[in-house]
Design a protein around this motif. Structure first.
Motif, PDB file in Angstrom:
ATOM      1  N   ASP A 100    -112.805  -2.755  32.725  1.00 37.75           N
ATOM      2  CA  ASP A 100    -111.847  -2.164  33.664  1.00 37.75           C
ATOM      3  C   ASP A 100    -112.650  -1.558  34.821  1.00 37.75           C
ATOM      4  N   LYS A 155     -98.515   8.688  31.063  1.00 32.10           N
ATOM      5  CA  LYS A 155     -99.783   8.782  31.780  1.00 32.10           C
ATOM      6  C   LYS A 155    -100.605   9.985  31.326  1.00 32.10           C
ATOM      7  N   PRO A 156    -101.857   9.756  30.961  1.00 29.74           N
ATOM      8  CA  PRO A 156    -102.738  10.883  30.630  1.00 29.74           C
ATOM      9  C   PRO A 156    -103.367  11.393  31.925  1.00 29.74           C
ATOM     10  N   GLN A 160    -102.444  -0.092  24.390  1.00 31.88           N
ATOM     11  CA  GLN A 160    -103.647   0.526  24.948  1.00 31.88           C
ATOM     12  C   GLN A 160    -103.846   1.935  24.397  1.00 31.88           C
ATOM     13  N   MET A 187    -109.607  -5.981  33.516  1.00 29.10           N
ATOM     14  CA  MET A 187    -108.310  -5.331  33.746  1.00 29.10           C
ATOM     15  C   MET A 187    -108.403  -4.599  35.079  1.00 29.10           C
ATOM     16  N   ARG A 245    -100.178  -4.922  33.245  1.00 29.89           N
ATOM     17  CA  ARG A 245    -100.425  -3.567  32.768  1.00 29.89           C
ATOM     18  C   ARG A 245     -99.579  -2.567  33.552  1.00 29.89           C
ATOM     19  N   CYS A 293    -101.392   1.368  38.149  1.00 34.93           N
ATOM     20  CA  CYS A 293    -101.834   2.429  37.244  1.00 34.93           C
ATOM     21  C   CYS A 293    -100.601   2.951  36.515  1.00 34.93           C
ATOM     22  N   GLY A 314    -106.109   5.022  25.412  1.00 30.65           N
ATOM     23  CA  GLY A 314    -106.881   5.433  26.577  1.00 30.65           C
ATOM     24  C   GLY A 314    -108.184   6.117  26.200  1.00 30.65           C
ATOM     25  N   ALA A 315    -109.043   6.225  27.214  1.00 30.39           N
ATOM     26  CA  ALA A 315    -110.366   6.825  27.010  1.00 30.39           C
ATOM     27  C   ALA A 315    -110.256   8.218  26.391  1.00 30.39           C
ATOM     28  N   ARG A 316    -109.287   8.989  26.850  1.00 28.05           N
ATOM     29  CA  ARG A 316    -109.152  10.364  26.367  1.00 28.05           C
ATOM     30  C   ARG A 316    -108.763  10.410  24.889  1.00 28.05           C
ATOM     31  N   GLU A 366    -106.439  -2.569  38.368  1.00 28.15           N
ATOM     32  CA  GLU A 366    -105.255  -1.896  38.916  1.00 28.15           C
ATOM     33  C   GLU A 366    -104.975  -2.417  40.320  1.00 28.15           C
ATOM     34  N   GLU A 414    -100.137   1.926  27.628  1.00 24.07           N
ATOM     35  CA  GLU A 414    -100.824   2.957  26.842  1.00 24.07           C
ATOM     36  C   GLU A 414     -99.859   3.802  26.019  1.00 24.07           C
ATOM     37  N   ARG A 474    -114.674   1.087  30.378  1.00 31.32           N
ATOM     38  CA  ARG A 474    -114.043   1.643  31.562  1.00 31.32           C
ATOM     39  C   ARG A 474    -114.910   2.717  32.223  1.00 31.32           C
ATOM     40  N   HIS A 498    -111.114   1.894  36.771  1.00 31.59           N
ATOM     41  CA  HIS A 498    -111.423   3.236  36.279  1.00 31.59           C
ATOM     42  C   HIS A 498    -112.933   3.480  36.229  1.00 31.59           C
ATOM     43  N   LYS A 523    -109.921   1.626  24.732  1.00 26.68           N
ATOM     44  CA  LYS A 523    -110.821   2.053  25.805  1.00 26.68           C
ATOM     45  C   LYS A 523    -111.937   2.926  25.237  1.00 26.68           C
TER      46      LYS A 523
HETATM   47  C1  PEP Z   1    -105.328   3.621  32.432  1.00 22.87           C
HETATM   48  O1  PEP Z   1    -105.799   2.507  32.171  1.00 22.87           O
HETATM   49  O2  PEP Z   1    -104.254   3.773  32.990  1.00 22.87           O
HETATM   50  C2  PEP Z   1    -106.099   4.838  32.084  1.00 22.87           C
HETATM   51  C3  PEP Z   1    -105.537   6.043  32.105  1.00 22.87           C
HETATM   52  O3  PEP Z   1    -107.356   4.595  31.775  1.00 22.87           O
HETATM   53  P1  PEP Z   1    -108.485   5.477  31.045  1.00 22.87           P
HETATM   54  O4  PEP Z   1    -107.937   5.852  29.719  1.00 22.87           O
HETATM   55  O5  PEP Z   1    -109.633   4.510  30.969  1.00 22.87           O
HETATM   56  O6  PEP Z   1    -108.775   6.649  31.929  1.00 22.87           O
END
Ligand code: PEP
Ligand code: MN
Length: 328
Positions: A264, A126-127, A177, A291, A121, A97, A179-181, A293, A159, A232, A267, A202
């Motif tokens: 993924d 990191k979010p 990448q 994908m 990956r 991760c 991310g979802a957010r 982790e 990401e 994801r 997640h 994502k």
């Molecule tokens: C990730 O892949 O590390 C991640 C933070 O994923 P997501 O944006 O899908 O939460």
């Protein structure tokens, strides 16, 4: 909508005059690699062949779809020499991760390469939901990631969280990448597009498929070489699984829209015991790859340990999935 692609931006002024003379209301869209005129649907009707005949016009697309560039994307993509999508072997992405240290990512790169992954990956930025949680090692982790991947002939997925970091992430990543957010962060989508790399997009937690595809359109319009969609999981109501994996969306994107989707499962469900079953489901539904982790010691991971597949299970899973092919 009608989208007119120009051969070069230099023709824009003259072509705009001609279009206005024809009674069209147009807006110039300046992507990094291409220049377009978007024609307002409420303007006068015009013969498309006439538009195509104008000097400087490369292509005219008329479509009811709000994401014509995504619709036109080839069903098999080339990501820095790795084929992804229709007719290609399943694409495997694996890694931690978060990148926790140089030695960790070196160690995992070797394992992941042996397990049959094409991409490594790992998050440098990191979010995290909590501002107190580990936020990633940032730029120095990008270098660790690239060096480790190069040593084991892997491609890199990582990401980008902020427009300001796009140049350095793009220098490291083969696949950027989002991310979802950040699926709805249009400034970031444009900026990632301008890096002229492939993007792994994502799906936002609550995004409809159309919103997801339109987010991909932003990336392509602004110069991304290709967009791979990553399912994801979306928000569900049951806490047994972290999210709700939308296999229907995978089948729709793959079978109907002929777009490459990577799933993924880590997640999507947030628990390692379901990863093999969901990976099989993903490929059976038409996914171009998965994908996953993984971690050298999931119990000690700085993020998402509960959804890290133990290292010794990654190789056997990929071997099994490889034989499943694309499922159609
Ligand atoms: C990730 O892949 O590390 C991640 C933070 O994923 P997501 O944006 O899908 O939460
Ligand atoms: Mn994670």
């Amino acid at each position: 909508m009608i989208l007119i692609t120009l051969q070069t931006p230099a023709e824009a002024k003259l072509i705009r005059q001609r279009l206005i003379q024809e009674g069209l209301w147009v807006r110039l869209l300046q992507g990094e690699r291409q220049t377009f005129f978007w024609v307002d649907p409420s303007s006068a009707k015009v013969d498309l062949d006439y538009l195509r005949s104008l000097p400087g016009v490369a292509e005219v697309i008329e479509t009811p779809s709000p994401h014509p560039l995504i619709d036109k994307q080839p069903s098999q993509l080339d990501v820095e020499g790795i084929p992804v999508g229709f007719g290609a072997p399943p694409c495997f992405i694996a890694g931690p991760c978060s990148i926790e240290s140089e030695s960790q990512v070196q160690f995992l790169a070797e394992k992941v390469a042996k397990a049959g992954a094409a991409f490594l990956r790992g998050g440098a930025f990191k979010p995290r939901t909590s501002p107190y949680a580990f936020q990633g090692h940032g730029a120095k982790a990008l270098k660790w990631l690239r060096d480790a991947a190069d040593q084991y002939h892997l491609k890199v997925v990582t990401e980008v969280l902020d427009t300001i970091d796009v140049p350095q992430v793009a220098e490291t990543a083969d696949l950027i990448q989002i991310g979802a957010r950040n699926m709805y962060n249009y400034a970031l989508l444009k900026s990632a597009g301008r890096a002229e790399k492939a993007v792994l997009l994502k799906r936002g937690f609550s995004a409809t498929i159309e919103e997801w595809l339109s987010a991909g359109e932003y990336c392509l319009m602004h110069g991304a070489k290709a967009v791979i969609f990553c399912e994801r999981g979306i928000r569900g109501f049951d806490s047994n699984t972290r999210n709700l994996i939308d296999i229907g969306a995978v089948a729709l994107l793959s079978h109907v829209k002929k777009l490459p989707v990577v799933v993924d499962p880590s997640h999507a469900v947030g628990r390692r015991d379901l990863i093999p079953a969901l990976s099989r489901a993903a490929l059976a539904a038409g996914a171009a790859g998965v994908m996953i982790e993984t971690h050298q010691s999931p119990g000690e991971a700085l993020s998402d340990g509960s959804q890290a597949l133990p290292l010794n299970e990654v190789g056997p899973l990929f071997a099994e999935l490889r034989h499943m092919g694309r499922g159609f």
